[in-house]
Design an enzyme around this catalytic site. Structure first.
Site, PDB file in Angstrom:
ATOM      1  CB  CYS A   1     -32.446 -81.853 -39.027  1.00 46.31           C
ATOM      2  SG  CYS A   1     -33.169 -80.253 -39.283  1.00 46.31           S
ATOM      3  CB  CYS A  40     -28.202 -74.233 -43.932  1.00 45.46           C
ATOM      4  SG  CYS A  40     -29.044 -74.193 -42.354  1.00 45.46           S
TER       5      CYS A  40
HETATM    6  C1  LIG Z   1     -37.013 -76.892 -36.444  1.00 41.52           C
HETATM    7  C2  LIG Z   1     -36.558 -76.961 -37.878  1.00 41.52           C
HETATM    8  C3  LIG Z   1     -36.059 -75.828 -38.476  1.00 41.52           C
HETATM    9  C4  LIG Z   1     -35.619 -75.876 -39.801  1.00 41.52           C
HETATM   10  N1  LIG Z   1     -35.117 -74.745 -40.338  1.00 41.52           N
HETATM   11  C5  LIG Z   1     -34.715 -74.759 -41.621  1.00 41.52           C
HETATM   12  C6  LIG Z   1     -34.212 -73.572 -42.223  1.00 41.52           C
HETATM   13  O1  LIG Z   1     -34.124 -72.540 -41.579  1.00 41.52           O
HETATM   14  N2  LIG Z   1     -33.829 -73.617 -43.521  1.00 41.52           N
HETATM   15  C7  LIG Z   1     -33.909 -74.759 -44.244  1.00 41.52           C
HETATM   16  O2  LIG Z   1     -33.553 -74.749 -45.404  1.00 41.52           O
HETATM   17  N3  LIG Z   1     -34.379 -75.902 -43.703  1.00 41.52           N
HETATM   18  C8  LIG Z   1     -34.785 -75.933 -42.409  1.00 41.52           C
HETATM   19  N4  LIG Z   1     -35.273 -77.092 -41.861  1.00 41.52           N
HETATM   20  C9  LIG Z   1     -35.262 -78.328 -42.681  1.00 41.52           C
HETATM   21  C10 LIG Z   1     -36.470 -78.455 -43.655  1.00 41.52           C
HETATM   22  O3  LIG Z   1     -36.494 -77.370 -44.551  1.00 41.52           O
HETATM   23  C11 LIG Z   1     -37.775 -78.534 -42.907  1.00 41.52           C
HETATM   24  O4  LIG Z   1     -37.768 -79.666 -42.076  1.00 41.52           O
HETATM   25  C12 LIG Z   1     -39.002 -78.621 -43.824  1.00 41.52           C
HETATM   26  O5  LIG Z   1     -40.148 -78.398 -43.042  1.00 41.52           O
HETATM   27  C13 LIG Z   1     -39.104 -79.954 -44.513  1.00 41.52           C
HETATM   28  O6  LIG Z   1     -40.203 -79.928 -45.399  1.00 41.52           O
HETATM   29  P1  LIG Z   1     -41.027 -81.261 -45.757  1.00 41.52           P
HETATM   30  O7  LIG Z   1     -42.154 -80.850 -46.624  1.00 41.52           O
HETATM   31  O8  LIG Z   1     -40.113 -82.314 -46.222  1.00 41.52           O
HETATM   32  O9  LIG Z   1     -41.583 -81.775 -44.348  1.00 41.52           O
HETATM   33  P2  LIG Z   1     -42.583 -81.041 -43.373  1.00 41.52           P
HETATM   34  O10 LIG Z   1     -42.518 -79.572 -43.525  1.00 41.52           O
HETATM   35  O11 LIG Z   1     -42.325 -81.659 -42.043  1.00 41.52           O
HETATM   36  O12 LIG Z   1     -44.027 -81.476 -43.883  1.00 41.52           O
HETATM   37  C14 LIG Z   1     -44.474 -82.795 -43.856  1.00 41.52           C
HETATM   38  C15 LIG Z   1     -45.985 -82.765 -43.721  1.00 41.52           C
HETATM   39  O13 LIG Z   1     -46.498 -84.072 -43.941  1.00 41.52           O
HETATM   40  C16 LIG Z   1     -47.507 -84.312 -43.005  1.00 41.52           C
HETATM   41  N5  LIG Z   1     -47.728 -85.758 -42.828  1.00 41.52           N
HETATM   42  C17 LIG Z   1     -46.911 -86.645 -42.219  1.00 41.52           C
HETATM   43  N6  LIG Z   1     -47.478 -87.858 -42.237  1.00 41.52           N
HETATM   44  C18 LIG Z   1     -48.676 -87.719 -42.859  1.00 41.52           C
HETATM   45  C19 LIG Z   1     -49.733 -88.618 -43.153  1.00 41.52           C
HETATM   46  N7  LIG Z   1     -49.689 -89.912 -42.801  1.00 41.52           N
HETATM   47  N8  LIG Z   1     -50.826 -88.138 -43.794  1.00 41.52           N
HETATM   48  C20 LIG Z   1     -50.895 -86.826 -44.159  1.00 41.52           C
HETATM   49  N9  LIG Z   1     -49.931 -85.934 -43.891  1.00 41.52           N
HETATM   50  C21 LIG Z   1     -48.826 -86.390 -43.257  1.00 41.52           C
HETATM   51  C22 LIG Z   1     -47.016 -83.626 -41.738  1.00 41.52           C
HETATM   52  O14 LIG Z   1     -48.083 -83.388 -40.840  1.00 41.52           O
HETATM   53  C23 LIG Z   1     -46.416 -82.355 -42.317  1.00 41.52           C
HETATM   54  O15 LIG Z   1     -47.363 -81.322 -42.410  1.00 41.52           O
HETATM   55  C24 LIG Z   1     -35.699 -77.092 -40.532  1.00 41.52           C
HETATM   56  C25 LIG Z   1     -36.195 -78.227 -39.921  1.00 41.52           C
HETATM   57  C26 LIG Z   1     -36.621 -78.179 -38.602  1.00 41.52           C
HETATM   58  C27 LIG Z   1     -37.144 -79.440 -37.955  1.00 41.52           C
END
Ligand SMILES: Cc1cc2nc3c(=O)[nH]c(=O)nc-3n(C[C@H](O)[C@H](O)[C@H](O)COP(=O)(O)OP(=O)(O)OC[C@H]3O[C@@H](n4cnc5c(N)ncnc54)[C@H](O)[C@@H]3O)c2cc1C
Length: 423
Positions: free
Chosen positions: A160, A354
């Protein structure tokens, strides 16, 4: 009555819970298992880390909003998925049983792979979570009283890169506004083989664009770089040649540093037999279902996808918001089909889109499909990207409150490009 459990209340988990309710109607029970009551809009974290947003601007309390859509919420977190018994073990000893499970747990942040890395006992900051970005902001405030060299970047195996570029540019912008930029040499350190690679093998002329942005902002860079250790105020970096052999060693002094770690799968899923690849990412077929346990679906950062290409220092392919949104729709349609006794047929579109903010301007990347050769490959620097990103933040937080299942990326960014979400 069928019970669908969604594990994770982040961008993917919240979106799929609402989309399942919208697609399936009132019938099945839906439960989201999260870690605490807060949803965080992760893409705003770079702004939190420089004080342009407060944590409360980018977080919302989820239980009440989910309840309005008859979606139950468990805030205690999952200890382990138990696919043999179709249940999720919770951290307080209880369990929830499921007919279909959607794993959307995002990444485990593998700071432990580099000695001295990370905010928990290490010497670098992180913007991967909103609490990390909040503590990065506290440290940044102290740094502003006595500025010095900054290192921003990503560890070997990171996938990322967008947020690292964003943070380097936003920091540059913030320091210029404070008239402190002349006292802060900034170095970008990354396993990418060149600036603008992004884990995607480059997108359009992203190399030229990003190098030019770095040059204009006096940000120097070290690529093909493996961070081997961090001490208080100093980072050991080995620069590799094209064959992956050590070429040069650097000991980079810093007064402030933000480094994105490599990602793995989270503990609750990574140790489950047959569920994950060796890095703990959930294995899925083209319908987002786990091959060993087809009633387990997965989406978001926690799924296993192949790297776009081999690089001298390992890099992974990013899973960005548009791709996640597309996975959300495919999962909802496939669960609907399976509950009706029909086969799952929906597939996500594996495209990379992105929008990266650069403080006062921004860069947009579009790679369709993610793995070359591509039908569309496009990158552009423009002020509208900065504004679009702000608009997107407001829209997405509103969507997380209302439960509106309208696809945000499609509506606001991509309709013009004629890109479809599912096939
Ligand atoms: C700093 C940052 C900026 C980003 N900016 C962009 C952007 O501008 N545009 C873009 O397209 N993408 C972006 N991304 C990439 C991506 O879109 C994000 O990482 C997004 O938040 C991923 O979504 P997700 O649901 O997969 O994971 P997350 O949003 O990380 O959600 C996962 C959730 O699962 C929960 N979880 C984990 N383990 C457990 C458990 N054992 N029990 C219960 N809950 C649990 C966590 O607490 C969290 O709330 C970015 C990533 C980062 C790190």
């Amino acid at each position: 009555m069928a019970h669908i459990v969604v594990l994770g209340a982040g961008i993917g988990g919240m979106s799929v819970a609402y989309e399942l309710r919208g697609t399936l109607g009132k019938g099945p029970a839906i439960t989201v298992v999260g870690e605490g009551d807060l949803f965080s809009f992760t893409p705003s974290n770079p702004w939190v880390a420089v004080g342009w947003r407060k944590p409360s601007d980018v977080q919302i309390q989820v239980p009440g909003y989910l309840a309005r859509h008859d979606i139950a919420f468990e805030a205690i977190g999952a200890d382990k998925v138990d696919p043999q018994h179709d249940r999720v073990l919770l951290r307080d000893g209880r369990h929830v049983e499921y007919d279909h499970l959607v794993i959307a747990t995002g990444p485990r942040l593998a700071f432990d792979e580099v000695p001295g890395l990370g905010p928990h006992g290490g010497f670098t900051h992180s913007i991967c979570t909103t609490p990390h970005a909040t503590s990065a902001w506290e440290a940044y405030k102290a740094f502003l009283d006595d500025p010095g060299p900054v290192v921003v970047g990503a560890a070997a195996g990171a996938s990322c890169f967008g947020p690292a570029y964003e943070f380097a540019m936003i920091l540059d912008r913030d320091l210029r506004k404070r008239k402190l930029r002349d006292r802060v040499p900034i170095t970008y350190v990354s396993p990418e083989p060149y600036v603008g690679h992004m884990g995607l093998g480059g997108v359009g002329d992203s190399r030229g664009l990003m190098e030019s942005e770095f040059r204009q902002r006096h940000i120097r860079w070290i690529v093909n770089a493996r961070i081997t250790g961090v001490r208080d105020g100093e980072m050991d970096v080995t620069e590799m040649d094209e064959d992956g052999q050590p070429k040069k060693s650097h000991a980079l002094p810093f007064r402030y540093s933000m480094v994105l770690p490599a990602f793995t799968g989270v503990d609750a899923v990574r140790n489950v037999e047959g569920l994950c690849n060796p890095r703990g990412f959930v294995l899925i077929d083209k319908h987002q279902r786990n091959p060993a346990y087809p009633n387990i679906h997965s989406l978001g950062v926690c799924v296993a996808i192949p790297p776009v290409e081999a690089t001298p220092v390992p890099t992974g392919a990013p899973k960005t918001g548009f791709m996640i949104e597309s996975m959300v729709t495919a999962v909802a349609h496939n669960i609907q089909a399976e509950l009706a006794g029909r086969p799952a047929t929906a597939e996500a579109t594996w495209n990379a889109i992105c929008l990266a903010d650069m403080g006062d301007t921004g860069v947009a990347f579009v790679a369709l499909p993610q793995i070359p050769p591509r039908n569309v490959t496009w990158a552009r620097v423009d002020k509208w990207v900065h504004l679009a990103k702000i608009a997107f933040e407001k829209y997405f937080l509103m969507k997380m409150k209302s439960g509106n299942t309208e696809p945000a990326y499609e509506k606001y960014v991509l309709k013009l490009l004629g890109i479809l979400r599912t096939r």
